[in-house]
Design a protein around this motif. Structure first.
Motif, PDB file in Angstrom:
ATOM      1  N   SER A 118      -3.736 -10.502   2.671  1.00 31.95           N
ATOM      2  CA  SER A 118      -2.287 -10.409   2.466  1.00 31.95           C
ATOM      3  C   SER A 118      -1.977  -9.344   1.414  1.00 31.95           C
ATOM      4  N   LEU A 119      -0.767  -8.855   1.435  1.00 32.42           N
ATOM      5  CA  LEU A 119      -0.361  -7.862   0.438  1.00 32.42           C
ATOM      6  C   LEU A 119      -0.508  -8.433  -0.965  1.00 32.42           C
ATOM      7  N   GLU A 120      -0.099  -9.671  -1.164  1.00 31.75           N
ATOM      8  CA  GLU A 120      -0.216 -10.304  -2.482  1.00 31.75           C
ATOM      9  C   GLU A 120      -1.673 -10.363  -2.936  1.00 31.75           C
ATOM     10  N   SER A 121      -2.557 -10.787  -2.042  1.00 32.85           N
ATOM     11  CA  SER A 121      -3.988 -10.850  -2.393  1.00 32.85           C
ATOM     12  C   SER A 121      -4.538  -9.463  -2.674  1.00 32.85           C
ATOM     13  N   PHE A 122      -4.131  -8.484  -1.875  1.00 36.95           N
ATOM     14  CA  PHE A 122      -4.612  -7.119  -2.074  1.00 36.95           C
ATOM     15  C   PHE A 122      -4.229  -6.609  -3.463  1.00 36.95           C
ATOM     16  N   LEU A 123      -2.993  -6.836  -3.859  1.00 33.89           N
ATOM     17  CA  LEU A 123      -2.523  -6.341  -5.151  1.00 33.89           C
ATOM     18  C   LEU A 123      -3.189  -7.048  -6.321  1.00 33.89           C
ATOM     19  N   GLU A 124      -3.746  -8.245  -6.077  1.00 34.93           N
ATOM     20  CA  GLU A 124      -4.417  -9.003  -7.128  1.00 34.93           C
ATOM     21  C   GLU A 124      -5.906  -8.717  -7.218  1.00 34.93           C
ATOM     22  N   GLN A 125      -6.476  -8.005  -6.251  1.00 38.41           N
ATOM     23  CA  GLN A 125      -7.911  -7.707  -6.283  1.00 38.41           C
ATOM     24  C   GLN A 125      -8.146  -6.215  -6.217  1.00 38.41           C
ATOM     25  N   GLY A 182      12.526  -4.945  13.575  1.00 35.87           N
ATOM     26  CA  GLY A 182      12.087  -3.565  13.476  1.00 35.87           C
ATOM     27  C   GLY A 182      11.630  -3.117  12.109  1.00 35.87           C
ATOM     28  N   ARG A 183      11.506  -4.021  11.155  1.00 33.98           N
ATOM     29  CA  ARG A 183      11.114  -3.613   9.802  1.00 33.98           C
ATOM     30  C   ARG A 183       9.734  -2.969   9.756  1.00 33.98           C
ATOM     31  N   GLY A 184       8.856  -3.336  10.667  1.00 35.02           N
ATOM     32  CA  GLY A 184       7.521  -2.768  10.697  1.00 35.02           C
ATOM     33  C   GLY A 184       7.508  -1.280  11.013  1.00 35.02           C
ATOM     34  N   TYR A 185       8.515  -0.818  11.763  1.00 35.26           N
ATOM     35  CA  TYR A 185       8.623   0.616  12.056  1.00 35.26           C
ATOM     36  C   TYR A 185       8.815   1.391  10.749  1.00 35.26           C
ATOM     37  N   SER A 186       9.649   0.868   9.880  1.00 37.64           N
ATOM     38  CA  SER A 186       9.892   1.525   8.591  1.00 37.64           C
ATOM     39  C   SER A 186       8.632   1.527   7.735  1.00 37.64           C
ATOM     40  N   ASP A 191       7.353  -4.896   1.120  1.00 42.71           N
ATOM     41  CA  ASP A 191       7.586  -3.488   0.830  1.00 42.71           C
ATOM     42  C   ASP A 191       6.286  -2.687   0.915  1.00 42.71           C
ATOM     43  N   ALA A 192       6.162  -1.858   1.943  1.00 41.13           N
ATOM     44  CA  ALA A 192       4.962  -1.034   2.151  1.00 41.13           C
ATOM     45  C   ALA A 192       4.751  -0.054   1.003  1.00 41.13           C
ATOM     46  N   ARG A 193       5.802   0.269   0.286  1.00 46.29           N
ATOM     47  CA  ARG A 193       5.668   1.217  -0.826  1.00 46.29           C
ATOM     48  C   ARG A 193       4.751   0.700  -1.931  1.00 46.29           C
ATOM     49  N   GLN A 194       4.525  -0.605  -1.978  1.00 50.16           N
ATOM     50  CA  GLN A 194       3.600  -1.159  -2.967  1.00 50.16           C
ATOM     51  C   GLN A 194       2.170  -0.682  -2.720  1.00 50.16           C
ATOM     52  N   LEU A 195       1.868  -0.218  -1.515  1.00 52.47           N
ATOM     53  CA  LEU A 195       0.528   0.254  -1.186  1.00 52.47           C
ATOM     54  C   LEU A 195       0.295   1.723  -1.522  1.00 52.47           C
ATOM     55  N   LEU A 196       1.347   2.451  -1.826  1.00 52.64           N
ATOM     56  CA  LEU A 196       1.217   3.900  -2.014  1.00 52.64           C
ATOM     57  C   LEU A 196       0.157   4.311  -3.038  1.00 52.64           C
ATOM     58  N   PRO A 197      -0.011   3.617  -4.160  1.00 56.23           N
ATOM     59  CA  PRO A 197      -1.054   4.045  -5.101  1.00 56.23           C
ATOM     60  C   PRO A 197      -2.480   3.823  -4.580  1.00 56.23           C
ATOM     61  N   ALA A 232       5.552   1.609   8.776  1.00 53.95           N
ATOM     62  CA  ALA A 232       4.656   2.634   9.328  1.00 53.95           C
ATOM     63  C   ALA A 232       5.106   4.027   8.921  1.00 53.95           C
ATOM     64  N   GLN A 233       6.380   4.287   9.036  1.00 48.57           N
ATOM     65  CA  GLN A 233       6.919   5.604   8.697  1.00 48.57           C
ATOM     66  C   GLN A 233       6.666   5.929   7.219  1.00 48.57           C
ATOM     67  N   ILE A 234       6.912   4.963   6.356  1.00 47.03           N
ATOM     68  CA  ILE A 234       6.694   5.153   4.914  1.00 47.03           C
ATOM     69  C   ILE A 234       5.227   5.490   4.639  1.00 47.03           C
ATOM     70  N   LEU A 235       4.322   4.729   5.235  1.00 50.77           N
ATOM     71  CA  LEU A 235       2.892   4.946   4.986  1.00 50.77           C
ATOM     72  C   LEU A 235       2.430   6.303   5.501  1.00 50.77           C
ATOM     73  N   ARG A 236       2.815   6.667   6.706  1.00 55.05           N
ATOM     74  CA  ARG A 236       2.383   7.951   7.268  1.00 55.05           C
ATOM     75  C   ARG A 236       2.995   9.126   6.511  1.00 55.05           C
ATOM     76  N   GLU A 237       4.264   9.045   6.176  1.00 56.60           N
ATOM     77  CA  GLU A 237       4.899  10.139   5.429  1.00 56.60           C
ATOM     78  C   GLU A 237       4.291  10.290   4.040  1.00 56.60           C
ATOM     79  N   SER A 238       3.686   9.220   3.530  1.00 56.71           N
ATOM     80  CA  SER A 238       3.060   9.264   2.205  1.00 56.71           C
ATOM     81  C   SER A 238       1.601   9.693   2.268  1.00 56.71           C
ATOM     82  N   GLY A 239       1.114   9.999   3.462  1.00 54.33           N
ATOM     83  CA  GLY A 239      -0.226  10.536   3.598  1.00 54.33           C
ATOM     84  C   GLY A 239      -1.295   9.573   4.055  1.00 54.33           C
ATOM     85  N   TYR A 240      -0.940   8.368   4.433  1.00 49.15           N
ATOM     86  CA  TYR A 240      -1.947   7.418   4.907  1.00 49.15           C
ATOM     87  C   TYR A 240      -2.529   7.890   6.235  1.00 49.15           C
TER      88      TYR A 240
END
Length: 141
Positions: free
Chosen positions: A19-26, A63-67, A39-45, A69-77
């Protein structure tokens, strides 16, 4: 859920997504799952160490998942970006345009129908992460 459909040539990522919460804690996970509304932006770092981001689609109309994906790809993922859940063949072409390159639908998708959906339209109306030129730009320069 059925097996993932991958439109990538690299090796399949075997590590389960946390989960995102678990990922941010480890500090050692390389696969994460984003639920609708997170918020996918939490993954940017952390994009440089992620191999898989799985984005949940709890219902086809969400449709929130489309956003995400767009955020992650535009950020270089560049890793695998997997749409999972209530993914329908009608949505696959749009999901692909936003950057999804793998799909884990709740119900099987006929491979023939998926290929038809991905190749049906020669032109697109909006610019997005897939870098296809929108038809208005082709018409008007």
């Amino acid at each position: 859920m059925v097996d993932a459909i991958r439109l990538r040539d690299d090796d399949v990522h075997e590590e389960p997504a946390v989960s995102l919460e678990s990922f941010l804690e480890q500090s050692n996970a390389t696969a994460v799952r984003i639920e609708a509304g997170e918020d996918a932006r939490q993954l940017l770092p952390y994009l440089d160490r992620l191999s898989l981001v799985e984005v949940s689609f709890p219902v086809f109309g969400d449709g929130r998942g489309y956003s995400s994906a767009q955020i992650l790809r535009e950020s270089g993922y560049t890793g695998e970006l997997r749409a999972s859940g209530d993914v329908l063949v009608d949505q696959v072409a749009y999901m692909r345009r936003c950057g999804f390159d793998a799909f884990a639908p709740d119900s099987p998708i006929n491979p023939k129908h998926m290929e038809e959906a991905l190749t049906r339209y020669e032109h697109v109306y909006q610019a997005t992460t897939d870098q296809r030129t929108p038809i208005w730009r082709l018409r008007h320069g």
